[in-house]
Design an enzyme around this catalytic site. Structure first.
Site, PDB file in Angstrom:
ATOM      1  N   GLY A  24       0.834  -1.200   0.000  1.00  0.00           N
ATOM      2  CA  GLY A  24       0.000   0.000   0.000  1.00  0.00           C
ATOM      3  C   GLY A  24       0.859   1.237   0.000  1.00  0.00           C
ATOM      4  N   ASP A  33       1.442   1.656   8.812  1.00  0.00           N
ATOM      5  CA  ASP A  33       1.025   0.897   9.996  1.00  0.00           C
ATOM      6  C   ASP A  33       2.087   0.867  11.094  1.00  0.00           C
ATOM      7  OD1 ASP A  33      -1.372   0.285   8.816  1.00  0.00           O
ATOM      8  OD2 ASP A  33      -0.639  -1.598   7.953  1.00  0.00           O
ATOM      9  N   MET A  64      -6.834   3.127  10.394  1.00  0.00           N
ATOM     10  CA  MET A  64      -6.211   1.903   9.892  1.00  0.00           C
ATOM     11  C   MET A  64      -5.316   1.237  10.943  1.00  0.00           C
ATOM     12  SD  MET A  64      -5.212   2.600   5.897  1.00  0.00           S
ATOM     13  CE  MET A  64      -6.436   2.499   4.576  1.00  0.00           C
ATOM     14  N   ARG A 108      -4.502  -3.006  11.000  1.00  0.00           N
ATOM     15  CA  ARG A 108      -5.179  -4.303  11.136  1.00  0.00           C
ATOM     16  C   ARG A 108      -4.638  -5.066  12.352  1.00  0.00           C
ATOM     17  NH1 ARG A 108      -9.900  -5.795   9.378  1.00  0.00           N
ATOM     18  NH2 ARG A 108     -10.080  -7.973   8.770  1.00  0.00           N
ATOM     19  N   GLU A 118      -9.286  -0.222  13.037  1.00  0.00           N
ATOM     20  CA  GLU A 118     -10.034  -1.184  12.211  1.00  0.00           C
ATOM     21  C   GLU A 118      -9.782  -2.610  12.674  1.00  0.00           C
ATOM     22  OE1 GLU A 118      -8.635  -1.482   8.155  1.00  0.00           O
ATOM     23  OE2 GLU A 118      -6.547  -1.378   8.751  1.00  0.00           O
ATOM     24  N   LEU A 142      -7.520   8.283   2.999  1.00  0.00           N
ATOM     25  CA  LEU A 142      -7.037   9.652   3.242  1.00  0.00           C
ATOM     26  C   LEU A 142      -5.815   9.659   4.143  1.00  0.00           C
ATOM     27  CD1 LEU A 142     -10.484  11.397   3.847  1.00  0.00           C
ATOM     28  CD2 LEU A 142      -9.390  10.827   1.685  1.00  0.00           C
TER      29      LEU A 142
END
Lengths: 417, 417
Positions: free
Chosen positions: B16, B146, B190, B192, B246, B299
């Site tokens: 990403g 992340d 975000m 995970r 999330e 975003l």
């Protein structure tokens, strides 16, 4: 009416906040504090409720430097409300209460900063005070990110939201287009009745990263046509970025955001996710693409970090102008921004317009500014919006984070004044 | 291994995108173009696929000024992919193809910029080339918003995302707190597997506008407790701003984002709207508040307009360092950022670490950086993140909009080289 009128003033902020509504408040507060005729400067807590509840801040007790920080502080620092005054033809209780509070504090200048509902409130309050024979100069200051206010070329707040939307659309396009395997991204943008905000997504083309399709509330929405248009682009490019207004409606007037839920399962779940998610699901079914729905939500109205300097300056000037005109005798009017159409470069001046011009009406995007296919805007739309998003607001940053105004918010204590 | 090695280099971007991954690419490209030992500088289109498909851009043909604009351009300008190489113990086809292409173009320097999957890819490619006896120096450059990459103090990309999240949280708090009538806002962020991004929302407190509660994936989620905590704050303040990752999971390991859908109606609708919408619905039922769910979505990873200068500089330096170390003989390593713990002010230096350290592992927020109630972060978390979000990137603006790099992306034509 043009004689010197001495007394206190009150400023109330109304409706949904914007990135620059505090700049207008600062224009009012600074000018009022500097005007000898104005004996006290009050801020109403939570809009008109602050007047009704006698919850007023004494703004003369604030530090000048902190007040200036309102130029860089998003949302309505004095607070807002969703309270709507009754029609005075049916119920005058609130109006009598307003008069009572204005008299008690000798408030002779009343400034309300808001959208069309607020202009309607201004209009009613102004008429009531006139009839009651209480001299108080009432001026409305326009504010709305939606830009659907009549009687003004544009509304302060719109330029900054448009800048945020265009910038964000460009950045999202870069991201949405990054993979070899196609992605469809659907951006949901505010604007219940008019497509001014959603149309601003088109400006991302100036960054070389435009959306592929734009759907505005002004054009009746057809789901099949929408899916065919998205699918065609997806099949051609392997990617597609779509901007949709939250207010898109079918030809029968039903909002698309309401449509699918009841039609599909009757539990209303589809509404939870909002329009972008539902359209994403439709597109996924139609063309099998990986689809992502993104709702810009509150971000588009509170992103002071991307405020347009032009917008901040105009919002501030509108507040200054409101006080100047009230001091000169004006009342029952709203500040209007007039664009000079005769100059090559953008120029805008302030005038006063009748409040009735704006009250409860909606200004839509002209049909000739929407392309024939109904899925993008024309160069005329660009020409209109581009000057409004110019300039970077030199916002103060502390520790890498925005530095907002810190007001003391000291309640007025009449026994001391 | 430390002898002079002459040949071409390739840079591939993976996973990403972030706001600063192009800054690392620019660090590689600029340094490689300026290094006489490096005979050609290629960019792989869509990550490792560009190597497999022989889709390589000749970056020497780009304008220097446009390449420099990569410092301000979000997303992966060369393109990315979701393709994962097979385990070479089972299937070596891709590896043989990579070797073939590297040989054909005499590529002796291979730079891959990505997260833990990419470090794994680097590791496997490096080992394969070693065993094949083809001398090519392989260096991984870390990247992930992340921040869950092991073997490095932090990953380039994280600081800018954290800055965006903290700034946006502060602005949304101002908006969420504006009305007299209470509102609960739930921000979905975000992450995970780790709460680095969501925890960064806490920094909004430095703008005087913090979230009230923060829920990270590191703490088992209990719905009843969550609802009780939100309701308590809502009843006390009339408002509540919540940041959730999330990736929050129940104690049994099930993601909360998956939970309600099947439990409630079996149609899977709840998943459409995402976690924020579902939690909003839960809170609405629990305390009757007006609740709004906002998903920061793409975003938070593409907002180059809010990139942290510190992050951009480090991302660039990581690219430069990768090339310098490869030229000096290093291979099979990844660039690691080491924070100097002995100085009062933040200092960070680059070193090389084993790729295996990062490959497929996840770095979580330490338990002692999460408050005892499990619903906020501690001062240690602030101390860790704050230096990473510092500085404003002096991004070029044209017509009020971001000016991105415009690359010609000319495909390599071997017959001409």
């Amino acid at each position: 009416m043009t004689q010197q009128l001495s007394g206190a003033c009150v400023i109330a902020q109304s409706g949904g906040p914007t990135a620059v509504i505090n700049a207008s408040a600062y224009g009012v507060i600074r000018t009022a504090l500097d005007s000898p005729q104005i004996t006290a400067v009050y801020g109403a807590e939570y809009g008109i409720l602050g007047v009704l509840n006698e919850a007023l801040f004494d703004l003369s007790q604030e530090d000048a430097a902190e007040l200036e920080m309102l130029l860089y502080t998003p949302s309505s620092e004095l607070g807002s409300c969703r309270y709507k005054l009754a029609d005075p033809a049916r119920d005058q209780k609130d109006y009598h209460r307003i008069l009572e509070v204005l008299q008690k504090y000798n408030i002779r200048y009343f400034f309300l900063n808001g959208g069309n509902d607020s202009m309607d409130t201004c209009h009613k309050v102004s008429n009531f005070l006139d009839e009651a024979g209480y001299e108080c100069r009432v001026i409305g200051i326009p504010k709305t990110i939606d830009n659907d206010l009549c009687g003004t070329d544009h509304a302060p707040g719109y330029g900054s939201a448009a800048k945020y939307i265009a910038t964000t659309t460009a950045e999202v396009q870069k991201d949405a287009y990054v993979y070899d395997v196609g992605t469809v991204v659907i951006l949901e943008i505010m604007g219940r009745d008019a497509g001014w905000l959603t149309g601003a997504a088109a400006l991302a083309s100036l960054s070389g990263a435009p959306p592929d399709l734009i759907y505005l509330p002004e054009v009746p929405f057809e789901m099949e046509r929408f899916l065919a248009e998205v699918t065609a682009i997806y099949q051609q490019k392997g990617k597609c970025l779509v901007a949709v207004s939250e207010g898109i409606k079918y030809a029968d007037g039903q909002y698309v955001s309401e449509g699918k839920a009841s039609a599909s399962d009757g539990f209303g779940h589809a509404m939870l996710g909002g329009l972008a998610y539902n359209l994403a699901e439709e597109v996924r079914e139609a063309c099998g693409a990986k689809v992502r729905g993104i709702e810009l939500s509150l971000l588009q109205r509170c992103s002071a970090h991307l405020a347009a300097k032009t917008d901040v300056d105009e919002a501030f000037s509108a507040g200054v102008f409101a006080v100047q005109q009230a001091l000169a005798g004006a009342t029952g009017k709203m500040v209007s921004l007039q664009r000079d159409e005769n100059t090559e470069s953008y120029r805008c001046r302030m005038v006063l317009e009748d409040l009735a011009l704006a009250a409860n009406l909606v200004k839509k995007v002209p049909p000739e500014w929407i392309c024939q296919e109904g899925n993008f805007v024309t160069p005329e739309f660009y020409d209109y919006v581009l000057p409004l998003i110019q300039g970077e607001n030199p916002r103060p940053v502390q520790d890498g984070l925005p530095r907002f105004a810190k007001l003391k918010k000291i309640r007025v204590n009449l026994s001391q004044t």
